[in-house]
Design an enzyme around this catalytic site. Structure first.
Site, short mmCIF file in Angstrom:
data_model
loop_
_atom_site.label_atom_id
_atom_site.label_comp_id
_atom_site.label_asym_id
_atom_site.label_seq_id
_atom_site.Cartn_x
_atom_site.Cartn_y
_atom_site.Cartn_z
N LYS A 153 0.83 -1.23 -0.02
CA LYS A 153 -0.04 -0.01 0.02
C LYS A 153 0.80 1.21 0.02
O LYS A 153 1.23 1.97 0.88
CB LYS A 153 -0.91 0.08 1.35
CG LYS A 153 -2.06 0.83 0.80
CD LYS A 153 -3.25 0.62 2.12
CE LYS A 153 -4.08 1.54 2.13
NZ LYS A 153 -4.72 2.09 0.75
N1 PMP Z 1 -8.04 -1.05 -3.16
C1 PMP Z 1 -7.33 0.09 -2.93
C2 PMP Z 1 -6.59 0.43 -3.99
C3 PMP Z 1 -7.32 0.95 -1.87
O1 PMP Z 1 -6.70 2.21 -1.80
C4 PMP Z 1 -8.32 0.64 -0.65
C5 PMP Z 1 -8.52 1.50 0.66
N2 PMP Z 1 -7.47 1.26 1.46
C6 PMP Z 1 -9.03 -0.52 -0.89
C7 PMP Z 1 -8.76 -1.43 -2.01
C8 PMP Z 1 -9.84 -0.99 0.27
O2 PMP Z 1 -8.99 -1.34 1.31
P1 PMP Z 1 -9.39 -1.44 2.77
O3 PMP Z 1 -10.50 -2.08 2.91
O4 PMP Z 1 -8.28 -2.10 3.69
O5 PMP Z 1 -9.62 0.11 3.10
#
Ligand code: PMP
Length: 287
Positions: A153
């Protein structure tokens, strides 16, 4: 801009809009860093251990030292939430490579920089949540995992921002990205599920999806409700012909999808979405 929010940096808390970093931070110069977005409800961060684990995994994958223990990070997050005066809100955790020379080489950066922000959450338009989001499939493809693993991330979201610009220009609420093989990956900032014949399907991370924390929770909740939930590669045809479709994410929670590229979904909000959204709300209430 609302004058809310606080920022923790180097042991000090300050109003968010006064917080500053040097322009030589490689997070700014190169997007060299990782981050997390975490919701808190009633002052309690949701699934904090899972978010800290993902932050640690992302940091390790880019050889960035995270010298704060989970206990220390939990303490800093608690302090920042308390200072914000908010009961419900959003935490943004950033770990950058820190200050360095103008060149790309991370060896010039002596000390990673940790930034913790607590602020109000920009709410999803209630009309979109009720009636469903309109999606397009972006022509921008998700970077291949051998270029940048989707499980990292990272602070570099340009690929997703290009897709989002396509959605904006098309007047849609969100864009979906395919991978180089034409398989569905995810939205610009959320994961995607479809329902077909009562089964819940989501693309595997190996196709290019972030290992979303909400995605994992929704799969657990589905299984508790007796709904079969599987990771499966999906094509555009699978999307167009799905019974239901919805998005998940920390900010998004669960958002039903009304149409994709102008094709109306079978049902929106669908029965499976409704059951899962209710189970999600119950999970948050039990925090
Ligand atoms: N995909 C991407 C590219 C994101 O930025 C996010 C947001 N964090 C998500 C999926 C969803 O992930 P999460 O449920 O951990 O927030």
């Amino acid at each position: 801009m609302a004058n809310t929010g606080v920022c923790w940096m180097e042991g000090k808390l300050q109003p968010l809009r006064e917080a500053r970093i040097p322009v030589i931070d490689h997070g700014l110069l190169y997007g060299d860093g990782v981050f997390e977005g975490i919701r808190f409800y009633g002052g309690q961060p949701l699934l904090l251990a899972e978010h800290l684990r993902r932050l640690r995994d992302s940091a390790r994958a880019i050889a960035l030292a995270l010298r704060w223990s989970d206990e220390e990070l939990t303490g800093i997050i608690g302090q920042t939430i308390a200072a914000s005066g908010l009961s419900d809100g959003y935490i943004r955790l950033l770990l950058t490579r820190g200050d360095g020379a103008l060149g790309i080489d991370p060896r010039s950066c002596a000390e990673p920089r940790l930034i913790v922000i607590a602020d109000e959450l920009q709410m999803v338009d209630p009309q979109v949540r009720e009636q469903g989001a309109t999606l397009i499939i972006a022509s921008t493809r998700r970077l291949p995992p051998d270029g940048l693993d989707p499980r990292i991330k990272s602070l570099n979201y340009l690929n997703h921002i290009l897709a989002r610009i396509e959605a904006n220009q098309a007047g849609a609420d969100e864009a979906l990205l395919l991978n180089a093989l034409g398989r569905v990956t995810e939205g610009s900032a959320d994961n995607l599920f479809i329902v077909r014949d009562g089964r819940l399907l989501t693309p595997p991370t190996s196709d290019g999806a972030l290992a979303g924390i909400t995605r994992a929770l929704v799969m657990d909740l589905a299984r508790e409700l007796g709904i079969e939930a599987l990771e499966q590669s999906l094509t555009v045809f699978d999307l167009y012909s799905a019974d239901e479709c919805f998005l998940t994410g920390t900010a998004a929670e669960l958002i039903p999808v009304r149409s994709i590229d102008g094709r109306a979904m079978g049902d929106c909000p669908g029965e499976v979405y409704r059951r899962l959204a209710e189970a999600f709300a119950g999970f948050v209430q039990r925090l």
